[in-house]
Write an enzyme that holds these catalytic residues in place. Structure first.
Site, PDB file in Angstrom:
ATOM      1  N   LYS A 143       0.826  -1.228   0.000  1.00 55.47           N
ATOM      2  CA  LYS A 143       0.000   0.000   0.000  1.00 55.47           C
ATOM      3  C   LYS A 143       0.849   1.262   0.000  1.00 55.47           C
ATOM      4  CE  LYS A 143      -0.399   0.496   4.955  1.00 55.47           C
ATOM      5  NZ  LYS A 143      -0.855  -0.133   6.170  1.00 55.47           N
ATOM      6  N   ARG A 199      -6.518   1.218  17.413  1.00 57.06           N
ATOM      7  CA  ARG A 199      -7.029   1.367  16.056  1.00 57.06           C
ATOM      8  C   ARG A 199      -8.107   0.289  15.932  1.00 57.06           C
ATOM      9  NH1 ARG A 199      -3.296   1.499  10.648  1.00 57.06           N
ATOM     10  NH2 ARG A 199      -4.081  -0.625  10.401  1.00 57.06           N
TER      11      ARG A 199
HETATM   12  C1  LIG Z   1       0.161  -0.794   6.740  1.00 60.48           C
HETATM   13  C2  LIG Z   1      -0.133  -2.002   7.498  1.00 60.48           C
HETATM   14  C3  LIG Z   1       0.879  -2.939   7.719  1.00 60.48           C
HETATM   15  C4  LIG Z   1       2.301  -2.757   7.246  1.00 60.48           C
HETATM   16  O1  LIG Z   1       3.007  -1.840   8.056  1.00 60.48           O
HETATM   17  P1  LIG Z   1       4.569  -1.596   7.870  1.00 60.48           P
HETATM   18  O2  LIG Z   1       4.918  -0.720   9.007  1.00 60.48           O
HETATM   19  O3  LIG Z   1       4.750  -0.927   6.540  1.00 60.48           O
HETATM   20  O4  LIG Z   1       5.269  -2.906   7.918  1.00 60.48           O
HETATM   21  C5  LIG Z   1       0.530  -4.097   8.396  1.00 60.48           C
HETATM   22  N1  LIG Z   1      -0.723  -4.294   8.846  1.00 60.48           N
HETATM   23  C6  LIG Z   1      -1.714  -3.407   8.661  1.00 60.48           C
HETATM   24  C7  LIG Z   1      -3.075  -3.708   9.177  1.00 60.48           C
HETATM   25  C8  LIG Z   1      -1.464  -2.231   7.977  1.00 60.48           C
HETATM   26  O5  LIG Z   1      -2.458  -1.359   7.799  1.00 60.48           O
END
Ligand SMILES: *Cc1c(COP(=O)(O)O)cnc(C)c1O
Length: 368
Positions: A39, A134
């Protein structure tokens, strides 16, 4: 690649592949599967390809279109939707994602209905909130009840496991204690449903230090990793946790100099309000030579999360379309038209990758 237009974001695919393989192997040694999170790079296919080439079998994103494109190119991967589904996107969820993170009974019931119509089964990971505040059930009994409901009542939804998210909104650190709670709850659920869960998802990049320390609870067998593979900036620069053999320069931001002049470093006149409605503080460093580059907040959003590769240069400030860099102490003799290189943190990566004014370029391609 043709001659670069600027600003440009270069992605070194060989360096990225190295980072993917390093993290995948570290996790594998600890019995953990990696979901490669795309993402932050707008689902850039060059990144997806590197994840797959490096041994990742699950591609994850918060956005369905990125998962759809990944699936169309790599049919064998599993796609994981990271953001709880909106009720307005359930058809896309069922069509293009194999698994999604969930916490709402109403959404799960609706998703079950959509899947029934399509004659498809969809996997879910139920989220537990361990204090980061969250998504997810905050009380473990609520999560257990939801898991039993999914298992017993929703024919087209497969309960794949449980997961958690830390170090996001609440900036809470993953520990053996909070992740241990996730594992305990998983065990209780398994007792109720009479089978083991496939996935216990213990977080994101911020959970990697536990692996290095050897403190990851045994039952955690899944992590969702983006930043730690793509940039490897947060853990070394902010946490003081270093990985051997991981590149920090997979991404290079390149911007072109449009003006070089020597000027006072303290604004002249009555300091009032800047372009964004703020009254900043300025440091008077005397008369300095500075370069203006053709890139701005519209492209990278936050200049304090960029770092010039030339260690003798530093960023002074930016506006929507201009970045001002102090080059007074640089030994290199910069000219208008020269290009400066920058390391980037997560925030700018996210914005640069979605910005249509920034050209993306794969360098050192891994070959198909
Ligand atoms: C963005 C996201 C991740 C990845 O996070 P990083 O810090 O880039 O490794 C993992 N889990 C969820 C639910 C996320 O929204």
């Amino acid at each position: 690649m043709n001659r670069l237009a600027y600003p440009a974001l270069e992605i070194d695919q060989k360096k990225l592949l190295n980072n993917v393989a390093e993290i995948v192997n570290l996790c594998k040694t600890n019995g953990i599967e990696v979901a490669g999170v795309v993402k932050g790079v707008n689902g850039e296919m060059g990144v997806v390809d590197s994840f797959v080439a490096g041994g990742v079998r699950q591609i994850a994103s918060s956005r369905i279109d990125q998962l759809k494109n990944s699936k169309l190119k790599h049919q064998n991967i599993e796609t994981l939707l990271l953001r709880l589904p909106m009720l307005s996107e359930l058809e896309g969820v069922a069509a293009w994602t194999d698994i999604s993170l969930n916490s709402e009974k109403q959404t799960l019931v609706a998703l079950n209905g959509v899947c029934e119509n399509l004659g498809k089964t969809h996997g879910v990971i139920l989220m537990m909130d361990l204090g980061d505040l969250r998504e997810g059930d905050f009380n473990d009994q609520d999560l257990i009840d939801l898991a039993i409901f999914v298992e017993k009542e929703l024919k087209y939804i497969k309960l794949e496991g449980v997961g958690t998210n830390l170090g996001c909104y609440g900036a809470i650190k993953p520990t053996p204690v909070n992740l241990g709670k996730l594992c305990d709850t998983a065990k209780t659920i398994e007792g109720h449903i009479g089978r083991s869960l496939r996935i216990i998802s213990g977080g994101a990049t911020s959970s990697l230090p536990l692996l290095l320390e050897g403190n990851m609870p045994d039952r955690v067998n899944h992590l969702r990793i983006g930043e730690g593979i793509l940039l490897n900036m947060d853990l070394p620069e902010l946490w003081g946790v270093n990985f051997d053999n991981l590149h920090q320069d997979v991404f290079t931001l390149k911007a072109q100099i449009i003006e070089i002049k020597t000027k006072p470093s303290y604004p002249v006149g009555e300091i009032f309000i800047d372009a964004f409605g703020h009254t900043p503080e300025y440091q008077d460093r005397g008369i300095r030579k500075r370069a203006i580059l053709g890139i701005g907040k519209q492209d990278f959003a936050m200049e304090d999360k960029l770092a010039p590769r030339d260690g003798e240069a530093f960023i002074v400030g930016s506006s929507s379309d201009h970045l001002i860099v102090d080059i007074e102490d640089c030994s290199g003799n910069y000219q208008v038209g020269d290009v400066m290189d920058f390391d980037i943190f997560y925030g700018p990566m996210l914005h640069l990758c979605t910005c249509p004014h920034v050209q993306k370029a794969i360098v050192n391609p891994i070959g198909e």
